[in-house]
Design an enzyme around this catalytic site. Structure first.
Site, mmCIF file in Angstrom:
data_model
loop_
_atom_site.group_PDB
_atom_site.id
_atom_site.type_symbol
_atom_site.label_atom_id
_atom_site.label_comp_id
_atom_site.label_asym_id
_atom_site.label_seq_id
_atom_site.Cartn_x
_atom_site.Cartn_y
_atom_site.Cartn_z
ATOM 1 N N GLU A 102 5.573 -50.977 4.587
ATOM 2 C CA GLU A 102 4.366 -50.463 5.214
ATOM 3 C C GLU A 102 3.467 -51.581 5.738
ATOM 4 O OE1 GLU A 102 3.668 -47.386 6.018
ATOM 5 O OE2 GLU A 102 5.394 -46.496 5.021
ATOM 6 N N GLU A 106 2.368 -51.025 9.460
ATOM 7 C CA GLU A 106 0.973 -50.664 9.707
ATOM 8 C C GLU A 106 0.078 -51.836 10.078
ATOM 9 O OE1 GLU A 106 0.669 -46.616 7.012
ATOM 10 O OE2 GLU A 106 -0.548 -48.328 6.420
ATOM 11 N N GLU A 129 0.504 -36.080 -7.320
ATOM 12 C CA GLU A 129 0.691 -37.398 -6.715
ATOM 13 C C GLU A 129 0.263 -38.508 -7.672
ATOM 14 O OE1 GLU A 129 -0.749 -39.931 -2.788
ATOM 15 O OE2 GLU A 129 -2.011 -38.322 -3.570
ATOM 16 N N GLU A 152 5.595 -41.202 14.232
ATOM 17 C CA GLU A 152 4.830 -40.575 13.157
ATOM 18 C C GLU A 152 3.386 -40.319 13.571
ATOM 19 O OE1 GLU A 152 5.257 -42.683 9.466
ATOM 20 O OE2 GLU A 152 7.441 -42.573 9.525
ATOM 21 N N GLU A 154 1.165 -42.486 14.402
ATOM 22 C CA GLU A 154 0.256 -43.479 13.835
ATOM 23 C C GLU A 154 -0.419 -44.296 14.935
ATOM 24 O OE1 GLU A 154 2.247 -44.354 9.492
ATOM 25 O OE2 GLU A 154 2.881 -45.595 11.168
#
Length: 199
Positions: A102, A106, A129, A152, A154
C-alpha cells in the site's frame, strides 16, 4: 470470560457485497454468572486492515495521504481526510506485506523497515474489523504527487509534513481519524527511540 460464555442462537445473512452485514441472535454470560436473555445484534463483517505511518527519521517528517471518504460526507465540512497509508488484508497476505504494498500504491514510497505499534478493534460494538498499525521507515525526499489505483477509483494526494506540524493538526482537529491519531501520538511518545534506532 471466554468465547464459551457466548451462545449463538442464529446467524442471519442480511447483506452480501464487498462488505457483509450479519444479524446475530445470541446470549452471553452475565457478570453474575447467569446466562443473559437473548439479544439481537447486527455485525459489519469486513477484512482486517493495515495502516502505516511512513516516517523519515532523518528529516523528522511524516508522509500523510489525503483522499475523499464517504463516511465523512455528511458529518464533516471537508470529506477529504488526512490519513495514513492503509489497505485491507487479502486472504493469504501478512500485514507487513500489505503495509509495503500500500505504501507503493498510495504514496509511491518504499518502506525499508516496519515497526509494529498495535492491533486494535476500531468499533467492536458493531464491526469485527481489526487494524494492524505500523510505523514505516522511509526516505521522504521527492515524495508527493497524486497516487492510487485507477481501477479502484483511488485519487490520493501525498503530503510530507514535519512531525510537529502533524501533531498540531491532531491537536486542532484537522486530523480526525483514529488510526492517524493513534500512530502520531505513539510516534510523539517514542520519537527518540525510533530515531535512535533508525537514524
Amino acid at each position: 470470560m471466554q468465547q464459551d460464555d457466548v451462545e449463538i442462537i442464529e446467524r442471519e445473512a442480511c447483506f452480501r457485497g464487498f462488505y457483509r452485514l450479519d444479524r446475530l441472535h445470541l446470549r452471553h454470560r452475565q457478570f453474575s454468572g447467569e446466562m443473559g436473555r437473548p439479544l439481537s445484534r447486527e455485525l459489519f463483517v469486513r477484512h482486517d486492515a493495515v495502516c502505516v505511518l511512513p516516517y523519515d527519521p532523518q528529516r523528522d517528517a511524516v508522509v500523510l495521504i489525503e483522499q475523499f471518504r464517504v463516511g465523512a460526507l455528511e458529518k464533516s465540512a471537508n470529506p477529504w481526510l488526512l490519513e495514513l497509508v492503509a489497505g485491507l488484508i487479502d486472504k493469504d497476505e501478512e500485514p507487513e506485506a500489505v503495509a509495503r504494498r500500500e505504501a507503493v500504491e498510495e504514496a509511491g514510497l518504499s518502506l525499508t523497515s516496519l515497526w509494529p505499534i498495535s492491533q486494535y478493534y476500531p468499533s467492536p460494538g458493531g464491526s469485527d474489523e481489526r487494524v494492524h498499525l505500523f510505523i514505516g521507515r522511509c526516505d521522504s525526499e521527492g515524495a508527493g504527487g497524486v497516487h492510487g489505483l485507477a481501477e479502484e477509483g483511488e485519487d490520493i494526494r501525498v503530503h510530507v509534513w514535519p512531525l510537529e506540524d502533524a501533531l498540531d493538526a491532531v491537536k486542532d482537529g484537522r486530523i480526525d481519524n483514529a488510526a492517524s491519531i493513534i500512530a502520531l501520538q505513539w510516534l510523539a511518545l517514542n520519537r527518540a527511540e525510533v530515531r535512535g534506532l533508525w537514524s
